[in-house]
Design a protein around this motif. Structure first.
Motif, mmCIF file in Angstrom:
data_model
loop_
_atom_site.group_PDB
_atom_site.id
_atom_site.type_symbol
_atom_site.label_atom_id
_atom_site.label_comp_id
_atom_site.label_asym_id
_atom_site.label_seq_id
_atom_site.Cartn_x
_atom_site.Cartn_y
_atom_site.Cartn_z
ATOM 1 N N ASN A 37 11.272 -8.768 -7.376
ATOM 2 C CA ASN A 37 11.987 -8.203 -6.152
ATOM 3 C C ASN A 37 11.267 -7.052 -5.692
ATOM 4 O O ASN A 37 10.369 -6.629 -4.409
ATOM 5 C CB ASN A 37 13.179 -7.508 -7.059
ATOM 6 N N ALA A 38 10.974 -6.435 -6.831
ATOM 7 C CA ALA A 38 9.619 -4.966 -6.808
ATOM 8 C C ALA A 38 8.592 -5.850 -6.215
ATOM 9 O O ALA A 38 8.240 -5.141 -5.384
ATOM 10 C CB ALA A 38 9.680 -4.288 -7.997
ATOM 11 N N ALA A 39 7.928 -6.846 -5.975
ATOM 12 C CA ALA A 39 6.319 -7.551 -5.943
ATOM 13 C C ALA A 39 6.828 -7.811 -4.225
ATOM 14 O O ALA A 39 5.890 -7.281 -3.466
ATOM 15 C CB ALA A 39 6.054 -8.878 -7.049
ATOM 16 N N ALA A 40 7.569 -7.815 -3.910
ATOM 17 C CA ALA A 40 7.989 -8.462 -2.813
ATOM 18 C C ALA A 40 8.536 -7.102 -1.664
ATOM 19 O O ALA A 40 8.189 -7.542 -0.238
ATOM 20 C CB ALA A 40 9.723 -9.326 -2.923
ATOM 21 N N GLU A 41 8.697 -6.213 -2.389
ATOM 22 C CA GLU A 41 8.664 -4.933 -1.637
ATOM 23 C C GLU A 41 7.747 -4.129 -1.295
ATOM 24 O O GLU A 41 7.202 -2.892 -1.346
ATOM 25 C CB GLU A 41 9.843 -3.822 -1.591
ATOM 26 N N LEU A 42 6.194 -3.932 -2.699
ATOM 27 C CA LEU A 42 4.801 -3.213 -2.753
ATOM 28 C C LEU A 42 5.081 -2.913 -1.631
ATOM 29 O O LEU A 42 4.003 -4.115 -1.098
ATOM 30 C CB LEU A 42 4.850 -3.625 -4.297
ATOM 31 N N GLN A 81 -4.843 0.930 -6.897
ATOM 32 C CA GLN A 81 -5.576 1.563 -7.269
ATOM 33 C C GLN A 81 -4.436 3.296 -8.006
ATOM 34 O O GLN A 81 -4.905 3.438 -8.908
ATOM 35 C CB GLN A 81 -7.590 2.027 -6.760
ATOM 36 N N ASP A 82 -3.995 3.071 -7.384
ATOM 37 C CA ASP A 82 -2.483 4.305 -7.708
ATOM 38 C C ASP A 82 -2.187 4.016 -8.632
ATOM 39 O O ASP A 82 -1.068 2.752 -8.951
ATOM 40 C CB ASP A 82 -1.566 4.476 -6.359
ATOM 41 N N TYR A 83 -1.745 4.659 -10.090
ATOM 42 C CA TYR A 83 -0.785 4.664 -10.263
ATOM 43 C C TYR A 83 0.074 4.167 -10.824
ATOM 44 O O TYR A 83 1.133 3.413 -10.899
ATOM 45 C CB TYR A 83 -0.935 4.957 -12.091
ATOM 46 N N GLN A 84 0.747 5.034 -9.464
ATOM 47 C CA GLN A 84 1.894 4.864 -9.338
ATOM 48 C C GLN A 84 2.479 3.585 -8.395
ATOM 49 O O GLN A 84 3.590 2.682 -8.555
ATOM 50 C CB GLN A 84 2.738 6.277 -7.981
ATOM 51 N N THR A 85 1.688 2.495 -7.695
ATOM 52 C CA THR A 85 1.558 1.522 -7.022
ATOM 53 C C THR A 85 2.440 0.649 -8.555
ATOM 54 O O THR A 85 3.339 -0.119 -8.474
ATOM 55 C CB THR A 85 0.680 0.605 -6.438
ATOM 56 N N PHE A 86 1.048 0.780 -9.056
ATOM 57 C CA PHE A 86 1.587 -0.212 -10.652
ATOM 58 C C PHE A 86 2.840 -0.175 -11.336
ATOM 59 O O PHE A 86 3.916 -0.787 -11.444
ATOM 60 C CB PHE A 86 0.297 0.045 -12.001
ATOM 61 N N LEU A 87 2.853 1.511 -11.337
ATOM 62 C CA LEU A 87 4.018 1.692 -11.857
ATOM 63 C C LEU A 87 5.783 0.745 -11.419
ATOM 64 O O LEU A 87 6.697 1.027 -11.799
ATOM 65 C CB LEU A 87 4.369 3.096 -12.232
ATOM 66 N N LYS A 88 5.287 1.034 -9.587
ATOM 67 C CA LYS A 88 6.558 0.345 -8.977
ATOM 68 C C LYS A 88 6.901 -1.339 -9.188
ATOM 69 O O LYS A 88 7.406 -1.551 -9.767
ATOM 70 C CB LYS A 88 6.313 0.936 -7.820
ATOM 71 N N SER A 89 5.494 -1.784 -9.774
ATOM 72 C CA SER A 89 5.545 -2.755 -10.056
ATOM 73 C C SER A 89 6.502 -3.126 -11.390
ATOM 74 O O SER A 89 6.533 -4.925 -11.073
ATOM 75 C CB SER A 89 4.134 -3.802 -9.717
ATOM 76 N N ARG A 90 6.184 -2.390 -12.354
ATOM 77 C CA ARG A 90 7.601 -2.953 -12.901
ATOM 78 C C ARG A 90 8.495 -1.897 -13.220
ATOM 79 O O ARG A 90 8.395 -1.052 -14.127
ATOM 80 C CB ARG A 90 6.320 -2.790 -14.746
ATOM 81 N N PRO A 91 9.276 -2.210 -12.937
ATOM 82 C CA PRO A 91 10.421 -1.186 -12.415
ATOM 83 C C PRO A 91 11.186 -1.072 -14.133
ATOM 84 O O PRO A 91 11.017 -2.624 -14.754
ATOM 85 C CB PRO A 91 11.215 -1.417 -11.664
#
Ligand SMILES: [Zn+2]
Length: 450
Positions: A194-199, A204-214
């Motif tokens: 679900n996170a991937a669909a809305e990502l 390169q931003d760590y926060q993007t990765f963090l959002k991808s593994r909720p």
């Protein structure tokens, strides 16, 4: 009584109840007595550690050695050298990332053949639970694995597929019958999909990765495992726990008497998402390092006993797979290399938080030894136990630079950090395998498979 063949003494020996002056008497690799500091005879070789701390060697119950099959990522020689230099006297190898994986007796015998003659310290092995291998679990246990690991989400390598609730309802009653333990990578796919669909956001931003593994992915996985533990009676161990949200649930489950244990890792206890630089993919692991506030809750859970132990989850790869040129967190291999630095990394943090050598020893030696069923011979300085000993200088500091790194691929998030606590020497069953940058010539580590 037979005389000792070695005595190690110090003003600070870490024993079950005290840290006090004592002499550790050793014969044929076994501790035969914990004597007074001045209790020794002139005929017996004596190592006088002075004021340095003498403590049980670490048991690292979560290491990916990757040999055979991905030996360019890590191998038994380099992993056990790094372990020895880091005060680890026993490691337990994970069943995946090597090819074949340790999911069949044949895979296990290939692993043992690869390890033989290479190990500087003692090495034990986890088997794996994958879809359809329930009939292999008993033969694997008979062959000497210490328990089993599974994933609830893609493991990162195709030859070690993940399981669903349906598979677990087949495997867990068998594990309960065998009185074994199931180690679980606790992330389920749905919240991540679900996170991937809305990502959105820069990869390169760590926060993007963090959002991808909720956190929801971990939270739901832990809820599932508590439920299945209750239903099947199988012992469950949550590996590399990161999300603080479910710590209250885990606490309640333990109060209920469910056989659940939990580990976390030095990186979750050291780093914070807010501080990870853009593109620094050597900080990437799954589940991810989360926020500062999450880290503090993990420490509180250790103090509270909800988290039982700290292990490395040393999971290296070749540098190219970390994609440092692009710094893409989403595409880079997830795994942190740090086996050698668990002890000083945690000691550095412990000092700031008011804990001491007893907690260190409980979290990093005694508890992981118990998890791996090695607690009758490892994890403590006690009569009858293996003389697995670290001489440690807790006040000394050092800087992590590539020249001192013994594991194969040198990329680590601890690079450049000043850490407190230097391993002076390491003994495995009474034999010195490491001292101040030098190693024993013979790789006499035992394969603990039987
Ligand atoms: Zn792992």
């Amino acid at each position: 009584m037979d005389k000792p063949d070695l005595i190690i003494r110090s003003r600070r020996v870490v024993m079950s109840e005290t840290v006090s002056p004592a002499s550790v008497h050793i014969r044929k690799g076994i501790i035969t007595a914990l004597g007074e500091w001045d209790e020794f005879t002139a005929q017996t070789p004596l190592v006088d550690a002075g004021d340095a701390v003498v403590m049980p060697g670490l048991v690292d119950a979560h290491v990916h050695v990757n040999e055979p099959g991905r030996t360019e990522w890590e191998g038994f020689t380099t992993a056990t050298r790094a372990a020895a230099a880091g005060g680890v006297t026993t490691l337990v190898d994970m069943p995946l990332n090597s090819i074949p994986p340790t999911t069949t007796p044949d895979g296990f015998s290939q692993k043992l053949a690869a390890a033989r003659g290479q190990c500087l310290i003692d090495v034990a092995f986890w088997g794996g639970v994958i879809p359809g291998n329930t009939h292999e679990l008993k033969p694997l246990l008979d062959a000497g694995v210490r328990g089993f690991k599974c994933f609830l989400i893609h493991s990162g390598v195709d030859e070690f597929p993940h399981v669903t609730e349906t598979h677990l309802l087949e495997a867990m009653p068998e594990l309960a019958r065998l009185n074994s333990v199931l180690l679980v990578h606790a992330e389920v796919p749905e919240p991540i999909e679900n996170a991937a669909a809305e990502l959105k956001g820069n990869p390169q931003d760590y926060q993007t990765f963090l959002k991808s593994r909720p956190r929801a992915s971990e939270n739901e996985a832990v809820e599932l495992m508590i439920r299945l533990c209750r239903k099947t009676g199988a012992r469950v161990h949550i590996v590399h726990h990161s999300s603080s949200d479910v710590l209250p649930l885990l606490k309640t489950a333990r109060e209920e008497g469910l056989p659940i244990t939990v580990e976390t890792c030095p990186h979750y206890l050291t780093f914070a998402a807010e501080e990870i630089p853009d593109g620094a993919t050597h900080f990437k692991c799954c589940p991810p390092v989360r926020e500062r506030e999450n880290r503090e809750q993990l420490w509180a859970a250790l103090a509270d006993g909800v988290i039982d132990m700290i292990v490395s989850d040393h999971s290296p790869c070749t540098p190219n797979l970390k994609l440092l040129e692009t710094g893409d967190f989403l595409e880079a291999w997830g795994g942190i290399a740090a086996l050698q630095f668990s002890l000083p990394a945690i000691w550095t943090q412990i000092q700031k938080r008011g804990f001491g050598l007893h907690e260190l020893s409980r979290w990093m030696s005694a508890a992981p030894a118990r998890l791996a069923g090695l607690d009758k011979r490892k994890g403590r300085l006690a009569v009858g136990f293996d003389a697995d000993i670290v001489i440690f200088q807790p006040e000394k500091k050092f800087k992590v630079v590539p020249e001192i790194i013994e594991f194969k691929n040198k990329l680590t998030p601890y690079a450049g950090m000043n850490l407190r606590g230097v391993v002076q020497s390491t003994y495995v069953r009474g034999v010195r395998v490491y001292e101040q940058g030098r190693f024993a010539e013979n790789a006499n580590g035992e394969l603990l498979a039987k």
